[in-house]
Design a protein around this motif. Structure first.
Motif, mmCIF file in Angstrom:
data_model
loop_
_atom_site.group_PDB
_atom_site.id
_atom_site.type_symbol
_atom_site.label_atom_id
_atom_site.label_comp_id
_atom_site.label_asym_id
_atom_site.label_seq_id
_atom_site.Cartn_x
_atom_site.Cartn_y
_atom_site.Cartn_z
ATOM 1 N N VAL A 1 0.819 -1.212 0.000
ATOM 2 C CA VAL A 1 0.000 0.000 0.000
ATOM 3 C C VAL A 1 0.857 1.268 0.000
ATOM 4 O O VAL A 1 0.687 2.143 -0.861
ATOM 5 C CB VAL A 1 -0.971 0.000 1.202
ATOM 6 C CG1 VAL A 1 -1.778 1.279 1.250
ATOM 7 C CG2 VAL A 1 -1.905 -1.197 1.116
ATOM 8 N N ILE A 2 1.792 1.357 0.940
ATOM 9 C CA ILE A 2 2.572 2.591 1.053
ATOM 10 C C ILE A 2 3.478 2.766 -0.172
ATOM 11 O O ILE A 2 3.541 3.844 -0.767
ATOM 12 C CB ILE A 2 3.357 2.601 2.383
ATOM 13 C CG1 ILE A 2 2.351 2.669 3.541
ATOM 14 C CG2 ILE A 2 4.328 3.761 2.450
ATOM 15 C CD1 ILE A 2 2.928 2.458 4.907
ATOM 16 N N SER A 3 4.134 1.673 -0.603
ATOM 17 C CA SER A 3 4.993 1.762 -1.785
ATOM 18 C C SER A 3 4.215 2.247 -3.001
ATOM 19 O O SER A 3 4.678 3.080 -3.772
ATOM 20 C CB SER A 3 5.577 0.388 -2.114
ATOM 21 O OG SER A 3 6.199 -0.168 -1.009
ATOM 22 N N TYR A 4 3.003 1.688 -3.147
ATOM 23 C CA TYR A 4 2.174 1.990 -4.317
ATOM 24 C C TYR A 4 1.854 3.476 -4.412
ATOM 25 O O TYR A 4 1.814 4.054 -5.493
ATOM 26 C CB TYR A 4 0.897 1.151 -4.197
ATOM 27 C CG TYR A 4 -0.114 1.339 -5.286
ATOM 28 C CD1 TYR A 4 0.183 1.057 -6.614
ATOM 29 C CD2 TYR A 4 -1.411 1.758 -4.978
ATOM 30 C CE1 TYR A 4 -0.772 1.200 -7.602
ATOM 31 C CE2 TYR A 4 -2.371 1.902 -5.956
ATOM 32 C CZ TYR A 4 -2.047 1.628 -7.267
ATOM 33 O OH TYR A 4 -2.989 1.768 -8.242
ATOM 34 N N PHE A 5 1.655 4.123 -3.255
ATOM 35 C CA PHE A 5 1.292 5.536 -3.267
ATOM 36 C C PHE A 5 2.497 6.467 -3.408
ATOM 37 O O PHE A 5 2.364 7.566 -3.925
ATOM 38 C CB PHE A 5 0.508 5.915 -1.999
ATOM 39 C CG PHE A 5 -0.963 5.580 -2.080
ATOM 40 C CD1 PHE A 5 -1.410 4.305 -1.791
ATOM 41 C CD2 PHE A 5 -1.890 6.537 -2.455
ATOM 42 C CE1 PHE A 5 -2.754 3.979 -1.871
ATOM 43 C CE2 PHE A 5 -3.247 6.226 -2.535
ATOM 44 C CZ PHE A 5 -3.674 4.948 -2.238
ATOM 45 N N VAL A 6 3.658 6.045 -2.917
ATOM 46 C CA VAL A 6 4.772 7.002 -2.911
ATOM 47 C C VAL A 6 5.754 6.802 -4.066
ATOM 48 O O VAL A 6 6.686 7.573 -4.210
ATOM 49 C CB VAL A 6 5.573 6.972 -1.583
ATOM 50 C CG1 VAL A 6 4.672 7.285 -0.411
ATOM 51 C CG2 VAL A 6 6.271 5.643 -1.397
ATOM 52 N N THR A 7 5.559 5.761 -4.882
ATOM 53 C CA THR A 7 6.533 5.529 -5.932
ATOM 54 C C THR A 7 6.119 6.228 -7.234
ATOM 55 O O THR A 7 5.051 6.831 -7.330
ATOM 56 C CB THR A 7 6.743 4.028 -6.166
ATOM 57 O OG1 THR A 7 7.934 3.856 -6.925
ATOM 58 C CG2 THR A 7 5.571 3.424 -6.906
ATOM 59 N N GLY A 8 6.986 6.133 -8.212
ATOM 60 C CA GLY A 8 6.691 6.733 -9.505
ATOM 61 C C GLY A 8 7.857 6.494 -10.438
ATOM 62 O O GLY A 8 8.823 5.817 -10.060
ATOM 63 N N ASN A 9 7.773 7.023 -11.639
ATOM 64 C CA ASN A 9 8.858 6.924 -12.623
ATOM 65 C C ASN A 9 9.342 5.491 -12.862
ATOM 66 O O ASN A 9 10.531 5.234 -13.003
ATOM 67 C CB ASN A 9 10.045 7.796 -12.199
ATOM 68 C CG ASN A 9 9.654 9.258 -12.130
ATOM 69 O OD1 ASN A 9 9.143 9.802 -13.093
ATOM 70 N ND2 ASN A 9 9.839 9.868 -10.980
ATOM 71 N N GLY A 10 8.399 4.559 -12.854
ATOM 72 C CA GLY A 10 8.740 3.192 -13.227
ATOM 73 C C GLY A 10 9.431 2.385 -12.152
ATOM 74 O O GLY A 10 9.836 1.249 -12.407
ATOM 75 N N VAL A 11 9.601 2.954 -10.955
ATOM 76 C CA VAL A 11 10.205 2.177 -9.872
ATOM 77 C C VAL A 11 9.096 1.399 -9.157
ATOM 78 O O VAL A 11 8.283 1.978 -8.455
ATOM 79 C CB VAL A 11 10.939 3.088 -8.865
ATOM 80 C CG1 VAL A 11 11.517 2.271 -7.725
ATOM 81 C CG2 VAL A 11 12.030 3.857 -9.569
ATOM 82 N N ASN A 12 9.058 0.086 -9.408
ATOM 83 C CA ASN A 12 8.005 -0.727 -8.811
ATOM 84 C C ASN A 12 8.605 -1.861 -8.007
ATOM 85 O O ASN A 12 9.618 -2.421 -8.394
ATOM 86 C CB ASN A 12 7.116 -1.352 -9.892
ATOM 87 C CG ASN A 12 6.319 -0.312 -10.632
ATOM 88 O OD1 ASN A 12 5.901 0.686 -10.052
ATOM 89 N ND2 ASN A 12 6.124 -0.530 -11.919
ATOM 90 N N ASN A 13 7.956 -2.206 -6.880
ATOM 91 C CA ASN A 13 8.373 -3.428 -6.205
ATOM 92 C C ASN A 13 7.484 -4.585 -6.659
ATOM 93 O O ASN A 13 6.584 -4.402 -7.485
ATOM 94 C CB ASN A 13 8.418 -3.252 -4.681
ATOM 95 C CG ASN A 13 7.065 -3.038 -4.073
ATOM 96 O OD1 ASN A 13 6.044 -3.125 -4.750
ATOM 97 N ND2 ASN A 13 7.039 -2.756 -2.792
ATOM 98 N N ILE A 14 7.751 -5.772 -6.140
ATOM 99 C CA ILE A 14 7.038 -6.945 -6.622
ATOM 100 C C ILE A 14 5.530 -6.809 -6.405
ATOM 101 O O ILE A 14 4.735 -7.130 -7.287
ATOM 102 C CB ILE A 14 7.585 -8.218 -5.931
ATOM 103 C CG1 ILE A 14 9.076 -8.404 -6.288
ATOM 104 C CG2 ILE A 14 6.804 -9.443 -6.367
ATOM 105 C CD1 ILE A 14 9.761 -9.531 -5.535
#
Lengths: 267, 277
Positions: A201-214
């Motif tokens: 949840v937190i990663s999904y909201f704060v990431t961007g520019n193609g940086v994704n976790n699993i």
């Protein structure tokens, strides 16, 4: 005993409920067809597809890199803070503990939107750095919570003795306090690692520019049936299972074997 | 050693910046509707008015509470017997481990697995087919969403209840038997009341993520199955309306606080001495 049988059957059913989806994922990641219910033949084609997709490979890399860094940083800061807290007055400790509890009490989505607005307002470029910062933020509270009880049970005279014997405060810290609380520090680090590794949840909201976790990868790809997700999932399940066996399960097993050996020797 | 106190200040500063300020931002944005760059704050209840005057949102709110309550009830009904059976088992420690391991595996991954299993051509329908049962539509139903939530959150409930059952003083059960209580009475009058604190802390660990979840309804309920978490997600990631999104998450927080208050008062009713920890 009918009662006992009933209890066992219930436990068994619940364990099947827990593990069936996990086993299903692993088995069907090796399926040669796209079918969801028929296992045709063994094949590694979904793994091949996964490793040919740079997005998926990158997501594995980002997940591990962020989890390792977030664990290191949050364990160091969390331990230092916990040591400070154990020596500070009631008011300061109360304030820090209150703030520290907030990310644990809040639903993830609330923490997530707060950070999203915060990073956006500062106009920080979203990606690796924002994700790492966010992970450090939600990992530290768990480290502090697992180190604090160990510090509290520490004999307060220990530190005074070290200082009387000529340690500098820094030496006392490194040579006395840290070794005495190391079990709490390790369990804090373990919790931090899994929290970071599994976060969505937190990663999904704060990431961007193609940086994704699993997790984000699974979420965005899940719109269509895609068995590569099973392959990616199996990789995670594998990492966690190996991690659990090495860190958590092996020592008790080793202990049990040791004890068994000791008892046998005595006979 | 007073100088160690200084070690707290860096984190205090960090926590104020990274925890307190973002929370305050939610509060500020919820009470204004001037767009996403609040230069001069103008107090407004517009977002709340918009939420409570739109039946679409009210339906979503009611559905979210309904799903979360249903999930919590099933977690107690299935989790209690499991914890009870575990506490009586010879393999306690192994069972605790077996219940804990799935929680260490990514929730997204485990939820996605259910998608394949619940599909019309999935494992479960295939299995039902052997008994001549026509494929049932599981996905995109309330059943699938609640199943996904129970699956993800029940380990927390089990572990909490198990801990409270483990702590239970066995001599109390003997005393009850000596005083003439049968098995059922013993359970209802001794075991159950003393494990209520475990149930309560289990509820706090289940209801809160259930009411705020957005990926479980998305993965198992389909795009049409909207819960309050999905509305918040949309406001921030699609619509970009921070004020409305903040207001909704504040409404959600209030619901959580009220529900915690209700569960705690239940605890006080069963354990008036307040033996919770």
């Amino acid at each position: 005993m009918a009662r006992k049988l009933l209890r066992r059957a219930f436990i068994l059913l619940m364990l099947i409920f827990f593990y069936l989806p996990i086993i299903y994922t692993v088995v069907f990641s090796f399926n040669s067809s796209k079918s969801l219910s028929k296992f045709e033949s063994f094949s590694l084609k979904w793994y091949e597809k996964m490793f040919h997709s740079s997005d998926m490979v990158n997501s594995i890399y980002y997940t591990i890199a962020i989890a390792v860094l977030a664990t290191l940083i949050s364990t160091v800061i969390g331990t230092i803070t916990a040591i400070g807290l154990s020596r500070s007055g009631r008011i300061l400790r109360g304030i820090v503990e209150q703030i520290n509890d907030m990310p644990i009490m809040n639903p993830d989505i609330v923490t997530a939107i707060g950070l999203l607005m915060f990073f956006s307002t500062l106009a920080v470029k979203k990606g690796f750095v924002t994700m790492l910062t966010a992970h450090v933020m939600f990992c530290i509270p768990y480290v502090i919570l697992s180190v604090m009880p160990k510090l509290r049970s520490l004999d307060p005279n220990l530190l005074d003795a070290a200082l009387d014997l000529g340690c500098t405060p820094m030496q006392a810290l490194v040579k006395v306090i840290v070794p005495e609380t190391v079990s709490g520090i390790i369990s804090g680090a373990l919790i931090a690692f899994t929290m970071s590794f599994d976060d969505f949840v937190i990663s999904y909201f704060v990431t961007g520019n193609g940086v994704n976790n699993i997790s984000i990868m699974v979420y965005t790809m899940s719109k269509r049936i895609n068995p590569s997700i099973n392959a990616l999932s199996t990789v995670i399940i594998g990492i966690i299972t190996v991690g659990l066996t090495v860190v958590n399960v092996i020592p008790p097993i080793v202990n049990a074997i040791k004890q068994k050996g000791k008892i046998r020797k005595e006979i | 050693m007073k100088s160690f106190r200084k070690l707290v200040y860096p984190y205090l500063l960090w926590a104020i910046i990274m925890i307190v300020i973002p929370m305050l931002m939610i509060l500020v944005y919820a009470f204004t509707d001037e767009g996403n760059s609040v230069r001069n704050f103008v107090f407004s209840l517009g977002s709340f008015r918009r939420f409570f005057s739109d039946t679409v949102f009210l339906v979503v709110l009611r559905r979210s509470i309904y799903i979360a309550v249903l999930t919590t009830v099933f977690c107690v009904l299935l989790g209690y017997p499991m914890a009870y059976a575990m506490a009586k088992s010879r393999f306690k420690i192994h069972l605790v481990l077996l219940v804990t391991i799935p929680t260490w595996i990514n929730m997204l991954v485990r939820t996605y697995a259910w998608r394949g299993m619940l599909d019309n051509n999935g494992l479960i329908n295939n299995f039902l087919g052997f008994f001549g049962i026509a494929p049932l539509k599981f996905l995109e139903t309330t059943f699938a969403v609640v199943l996904g939530m129970v699956y993800n959150f029940i380990p927390f409930m089990i572990l909490q209840i198990y801990t409270s059952l483990e702590k239970l003083d066995k001599s109390l059960l003997e005393a009850a038997s000596d005083l003439g209580a049968n098995r059922l009475q013993r359970f209802l009058k001794v075991t159950l009341p003393l494990s209520v604190p475990g149930i309560i802390s289990g509820i706090t660990l289940v209801f809160l993520p259930a009411v705020s979840s957005f990926f479980i309804p998305k993965l198992l309920g389909g795009g049409q199955y909207v819960l309050i978490g999905n509305v918040i997600e949309n406001q921030f990631l699609t619509a970009g309306d921070w004020s409305f999104g903040s207001a909704i998450s504040l409404i959600m927080a209030v619901i959580i606080i009220i529900s915690m208050y209700i569960t705690r008062s239940l605890d006080k009713k069963t354990n008036p001495e307040g033996g919770d920890d």
